[in-house]
Motif scaffolding. Structure first.
Motif, PDB file in Angstrom:
ATOM      1  N   GLY A  14     -27.211  68.563 -49.547  1.00 27.10           N
ATOM      2  CA  GLY A  14     -26.862  68.708 -50.956  1.00 27.10           C
ATOM      3  C   GLY A  14     -25.881  69.846 -51.180  1.00 27.10           C
ATOM      4  N   ARG A  15     -26.085  70.933 -50.474  1.00 25.85           N
ATOM      5  CA  ARG A  15     -25.152  72.049 -50.619  1.00 25.85           C
ATOM      6  C   ARG A  15     -23.772  71.682 -50.085  1.00 25.85           C
ATOM      7  NH1 ARG A  15     -29.769  74.767 -48.829  1.00 25.85           N
ATOM      8  NH2 ARG A  15     -28.895  74.936 -46.727  1.00 25.85           N
ATOM      9  N   ARG A  16     -23.757  70.923 -48.996  1.00 32.14           N
ATOM     10  CA  ARG A  16     -22.465  70.539 -48.428  1.00 32.14           C
ATOM     11  C   ARG A  16     -21.711  69.576 -49.348  1.00 32.14           C
ATOM     12  NH1 ARG A  16     -21.759  71.451 -42.906  1.00 32.14           N
ATOM     13  NH2 ARG A  16     -22.719  73.460 -42.417  1.00 32.14           N
ATOM     14  N   ARG A  17     -22.451  68.664 -50.008  1.00 33.83           N
ATOM     15  CA  ARG A  17     -21.787  67.691 -50.866  1.00 33.83           C
ATOM     16  C   ARG A  17     -21.144  68.354 -52.084  1.00 33.83           C
ATOM     17  NH1 ARG A  17     -26.098  62.641 -50.846  1.00 33.83           N
ATOM     18  NH2 ARG A  17     -25.445  61.778 -48.807  1.00 33.83           N
ATOM     19  N   ASP A  27     -18.425  68.038 -40.872  1.00 36.57           N
ATOM     20  CA  ASP A  27     -19.687  68.724 -41.129  1.00 36.57           C
ATOM     21  C   ASP A  27     -20.578  67.903 -42.059  1.00 36.57           C
ATOM     22  OD1 ASP A  27     -18.775  70.715 -39.534  1.00 36.57           O
ATOM     23  OD2 ASP A  27     -18.275  72.111 -41.162  1.00 36.57           O
ATOM     24  N   ILE A  28     -19.959  67.273 -43.060  1.00 34.76           N
ATOM     25  CA  ILE A  28     -20.747  66.432 -43.970  1.00 34.76           C
ATOM     26  C   ILE A  28     -21.332  65.240 -43.222  1.00 34.76           C
ATOM     27  CG2 ILE A  28     -20.622  64.970 -46.020  1.00 34.76           C
ATOM     28  CD1 ILE A  28     -18.503  66.816 -47.125  1.00 34.76           C
ATOM     29  N   GLN A  29     -20.562  64.654 -42.315  1.00 39.22           N
ATOM     30  CA  GLN A  29     -21.053  63.521 -41.535  1.00 39.22           C
ATOM     31  C   GLN A  29     -22.209  63.936 -40.632  1.00 39.22           C
ATOM     32  OE1 GLN A  29     -18.030  61.626 -39.210  1.00 39.22           O
ATOM     33  NE2 GLN A  29     -19.389  59.955 -38.522  1.00 39.22           N
ATOM     34  N   ARG A  30     -22.076  65.122 -40.005  1.00 39.84           N
ATOM     35  CA  ARG A  30     -23.170  65.611 -39.159  1.00 39.84           C
ATOM     36  C   ARG A  30     -24.423  65.886 -39.993  1.00 39.84           C
ATOM     37  NH1 ARG A  30     -18.923  68.370 -36.333  1.00 39.84           N
ATOM     38  NH2 ARG A  30     -19.243  70.208 -37.656  1.00 39.84           N
ATOM     39  N   ALA A  31     -24.213  66.386 -41.217  1.00 44.94           N
ATOM     40  CA  ALA A  31     -25.364  66.626 -42.090  1.00 44.94           C
ATOM     41  C   ALA A  31     -26.047  65.315 -42.466  1.00 44.94           C
ATOM     42  CB  ALA A  31     -24.915  67.382 -43.340  1.00 44.94           C
ATOM     43  N   ASN A  32     -25.256  64.268 -42.728  1.00 48.66           N
ATOM     44  CA  ASN A  32     -25.840  62.949 -43.023  1.00 48.66           C
ATOM     45  C   ASN A  32     -26.646  62.429 -41.834  1.00 48.66           C
ATOM     46  OD1 ASN A  32     -24.797  62.771 -45.635  1.00 48.66           O
ATOM     47  ND2 ASN A  32     -22.840  61.918 -44.914  1.00 48.66           N
ATOM     48  N   GLN A  33     -26.121  62.603 -40.639  1.00 50.48           N
ATOM     49  CA  GLN A  33     -26.840  62.169 -39.446  1.00 50.48           C
ATOM     50  C   GLN A  33     -28.138  62.955 -39.263  1.00 50.48           C
ATOM     51  OE1 GLN A  33     -24.001  62.592 -36.277  1.00 50.48           O
ATOM     52  NE2 GLN A  33     -22.818  60.766 -36.882  1.00 50.48           N
ATOM     53  N   ALA A  34     -28.084  64.258 -39.558  1.00 48.93           N
ATOM     54  CA  ALA A  34     -29.301  65.066 -39.437  1.00 48.93           C
ATOM     55  C   ALA A  34     -30.372  64.602 -40.418  1.00 48.93           C
ATOM     56  CB  ALA A  34     -28.961  66.542 -39.661  1.00 48.93           C
ATOM     57  N   ALA A  36     -30.686  61.521 -41.615  1.00 45.62           N
ATOM     58  CA  ALA A  36     -31.191  60.232 -41.136  1.00 45.62           C
ATOM     59  C   ALA A  36     -32.178  60.424 -39.987  1.00 45.62           C
ATOM     60  CB  ALA A  36     -30.029  59.339 -40.708  1.00 45.62           C
ATOM     61  N   ILE A  37     -31.856  61.347 -39.066  1.00 42.82           N
ATOM     62  CA  ILE A  37     -32.758  61.604 -37.935  1.00 42.82           C
ATOM     63  C   ILE A  37     -34.079  62.193 -38.424  1.00 42.82           C
ATOM     64  CG2 ILE A  37     -33.056  62.993 -35.857  1.00 42.82           C
ATOM     65  CD1 ILE A  37     -30.046  62.726 -35.378  1.00 42.82           C
ATOM     66  N   ALA A  38     -33.989  63.144 -39.371  1.00 46.72           N
ATOM     67  CA  ALA A  38     -35.214  63.760 -39.887  1.00 46.72           C
ATOM     68  C   ALA A  38     -36.083  62.738 -40.613  1.00 46.72           C
ATOM     69  CB  ALA A  38     -34.853  64.918 -40.818  1.00 46.72           C
ATOM     70  N   GLN A  39     -35.460  61.835 -41.371  1.00 44.42           N
ATOM     71  CA  GLN A  39     -36.233  60.802 -42.061  1.00 44.42           C
ATOM     72  C   GLN A  39     -36.889  59.838 -41.074  1.00 44.42           C
ATOM     73  OE1 GLN A  39     -33.380  59.093 -44.759  1.00 44.42           O
ATOM     74  NE2 GLN A  39     -33.708  60.670 -46.341  1.00 44.42           N
ATOM     75  N   ALA A  40     -36.182  59.499 -39.996  1.00 47.99           N
ATOM     76  CA  ALA A  40     -36.772  58.627 -38.974  1.00 47.99           C
ATOM     77  C   ALA A  40     -37.952  59.313 -38.294  1.00 47.99           C
ATOM     78  CB  ALA A  40     -35.708  58.238 -37.948  1.00 47.99           C
ATOM     79  N   GLU A  41     -37.811  60.611 -38.007  1.00 48.10           N
ATOM     80  CA  GLU A  41     -38.926  61.342 -37.408  1.00 48.10           C
ATOM     81  C   GLU A  41     -40.111  61.421 -38.362  1.00 48.10           C
ATOM     82  OE1 GLU A  41     -37.299  65.074 -36.333  1.00 48.10           O
ATOM     83  OE2 GLU A  41     -36.300  64.327 -34.509  1.00 48.10           O
ATOM     84  N   LEU A  42     -39.821  61.540 -39.659  1.00 50.68           N
ATOM     85  CA  LEU A  42     -40.903  61.569 -40.642  1.00 50.68           C
ATOM     86  C   LEU A  42     -41.651  60.240 -40.670  1.00 50.68           C
ATOM     87  CD1 LEU A  42     -42.431  62.920 -42.954  1.00 50.68           C
ATOM     88  CD2 LEU A  42     -40.619  62.146 -44.513  1.00 50.68           C
ATOM     89  N   ARG A  43     -40.905  59.133 -40.638  1.00 47.26           N
ATOM     90  CA  ARG A  43     -41.565  57.824 -40.609  1.00 47.26           C
ATOM     91  C   ARG A  43     -42.391  57.656 -39.340  1.00 47.26           C
ATOM     92  NH1 ARG A  43     -36.479  56.222 -42.813  1.00 47.26           N
ATOM     93  NH2 ARG A  43     -35.762  55.636 -40.715  1.00 47.26           N
ATOM     94  N   GLY A  44     -41.861  58.106 -38.205  1.00 44.83           N
ATOM     95  CA  GLY A  44     -42.619  58.015 -36.962  1.00 44.83           C
ATOM     96  C   GLY A  44     -43.884  58.849 -36.999  1.00 44.83           C
ATOM     97  N   ALA A  45     -43.803  60.039 -37.612  1.00 39.66           N
ATOM     98  CA  ALA A  45     -44.988  60.889 -37.716  1.00 39.66           C
ATOM     99  C   ALA A  45     -46.045  60.249 -38.601  1.00 39.66           C
ATOM    100  CB  ALA A  45     -44.596  62.260 -38.256  1.00 39.66           C
ATOM    101  N   ARG A  46     -45.610  59.603 -39.687  1.00 42.11           N
ATOM    102  CA  ARG A  46     -46.570  58.925 -40.560  1.00 42.11           C
ATOM    103  C   ARG A  46     -47.255  57.770 -39.836  1.00 42.11           C
ATOM    104  NH1 ARG A  46     -42.904  58.723 -46.119  1.00 42.11           N
ATOM    105  NH2 ARG A  46     -43.310  60.901 -46.780  1.00 42.11           N
TER     106      ARG A  46
END
Length: 211
Positions: A14-17, A27-34, A36-46
């Motif tokens: 959000g700060r980058r946007r 940098d914005i693209q890398r932030a988007n990827q981060a 997406a990865i964090a959300q996937a890890e959250l779904r896996g943890a659930r």
């Protein structure tokens, strides 16, 4: 942890946007990827948490009906293997007895007819009712050979014994002092239905008395 990483990644994105003119697009693209990865890890943890809850719930077994546990071969600390039975549950309300009556005596047996049951290990006469009559037994001549053809016996005996048909009889009442166990042996006497003629003749009466 996965949820915290997802929130941090979303805040960073959000700060980058809000600084598109100052932050490079990479940098914005890398932030988007981060994110997406964090959300996937959250779904896996659930999913992992839900699976752990399911495994914990399955550690407690509840019987679907009142009954008796038998053939329990586990001790404390043993591992249970999926698909391998470790005990048997016998429904306390599912006991019945099967009598194998000659086909010549079936004309006096109807569903609902009263029956008297004598178990080999007890003196009491237990009341019961005919629940059903078997509608088929195995015919040895219908067994197929290796080529799929019926295997018919070449010889035929002149003396043909009456086939025995299974008749299922259910208990009306079982006293507390009578202990039932699957596989017990007993005898059944069925009261013929009203209007059913009984075999006549002294010889037949004697045979019925001794059989």
């Amino acid at each position: 942890v996965a949820r915290l990483l997802s929130l941090l990644a979303q805040g960073h994105l959000g700060r980058r946007r809000g600084m598109e003119s100052l932050v490079p697009a990479e940098d914005i693209q890398r932030a988007n990827q981060a994110v997406a990865i964090a959300q996937a890890e959250l779904r896996g943890a659930r999913v992992t948490v839900d699976r752990a809850k399911l495994d914990l719930a399955r550690t407690e077994l509840r019987a679907p009906t009142d009954g008796y546990v038998t053939r329990l071969r586990l001790n404390k600390g043993d591992y249970a293997v999926a698909g391998q039975p470790n005990l048997a549950l016998i429904d306390a309300h599912s006991f019945w007895i099967t009598g194998y009556f000659e086909e010549t005596k079936l004309r006096g047996i109807k569903p609902g007819a009263a029956a008297q049951i004598r178990l080999m290990g007890f003196d009491q006469v237990l009341p019961g009712r005919v629940a059903s009559i078997g509608r088929g037994i195995t015919d040895s001549n219908q067994q197929a050979d290796a080529q799929g053809l019926p295997s018919v016996e070449p010889s035929f005996s002149w003396v043909r014994l009456a086939q025995r048909i299974p008749v299922r009889v259910e208990f009306d009442h079982v006293p507390h002092e009578v202990v039932l166990a699957a596989g017990m042996t007993g005898s059944i006497e069925v009261t013929p239905s009203a209007g059913t003629p009984m075999p006549q003749g002294r010889l037949i009466s004697l045979l019925h008395r001794w059989m």
